[in-house]
Design a protein around this motif. Structure first.
Motif: not given
Lengths: 114, 111
Positions: B4, B9, B33, B90, B100, B102-106
């Protein structure tokens, strides 16, 4: 409210040793999923292990295993042969069998020392 | 592709700015999500899309506006945010409801 409780905010372990993280949860349902996720400083939430409540056998993934006690609503994570890369925040989570809401615990910060 | 991907970032914005966070997955997952995570706290669910339709909105303020243009993309439009909205956002996707990714988030900072 149906909650997930992690009673250890912080833990540390020496490299190569074994550590156990505890998790208890509250639910009125018979079927559900339980998870352990790790979140290292890189921020990415990574799935460590998953357990389906209707399965009595404890899940195992390489060095990671769980002790699932359904009657006690307990779901602890054992990490064997701890490695420096295991240093992370570990979250226990529960998901209803037909739901979309992951309920997370507050997390346990694990530090593996050389 | 088992990832994802979230962009950007890092994002710094003023309270009057309009910006967007983007999330992309190519795993064929039909549930996507948005979570908000404050430091040293667990993620909090914001929105869930199922088959490109909004299925859950956890009473999120309207200054956050989600959008799912297709099954691979999820956006979060931001407008008139407050400093307390600064957090890690996330994105996650799931096949069915039981795992789920998950991505690494912003990381968002609102000045």
């Amino acid at each position: 409210a149906q909650t997930v409780t992690q009673s250890q905010p912080e833990m540390s372990v020496q490299e190569a040793e074994t550590v156990t993280l505890s998790c208890t949860y509250d639910t009125s349902e018979n079927n559900y999923y339980l998870f352990w996720y790790k979140q290292p400083p890189s921020r990415q939430m990574i799935l460590v292990i998953r357990q389906e409540a209707y399965k009595q056998q404890n899940a195992t993934e390489n060095r990671f295993s769980v002790n699932f006690q359904k009657a006690a609503k307990s779901f602890s994570l054992k990490i064997s042969d701890s490695q420096l890369g295991d240093t992370a925040m570990y979250f226990c989570a529960r998901l209803r069998y037909s739901g979309s809401r992951l309920t997370f615990g507050e997390g346990t910060q694990l530090t593996v020392n050389p | 592709d088992t990832e994802v991907t979230q962009t950007p970032k890092h994002l710094v914005m003023g309270m009057t700015n309009k910006k967007s966070l983007k999330c992309e997955q190519h795993m064929g997952h039909r549930a996507m999500y948005w979570y908000k995570q404050k430091a040293k706290k667990p993620p909090e669910l914001m929105f869930v899309y199922s088959y490109e339709k909004l299925s859950i909105n956890e009473s999120v303020p309207s200054r956050f506006s989600p959008e799912c243009p297709n099954s691979s993309l999820l956006n979060l439009h931001l407008h008139a945010l407050q400093p307390e909205d600064s957090a890690l956002y996330l994105c996650a996707s799931g096949k069915g409801a039981n795992v789920l990714t998950f991505g690494a988030g912003s990381r968002l900072t609102v000045l």
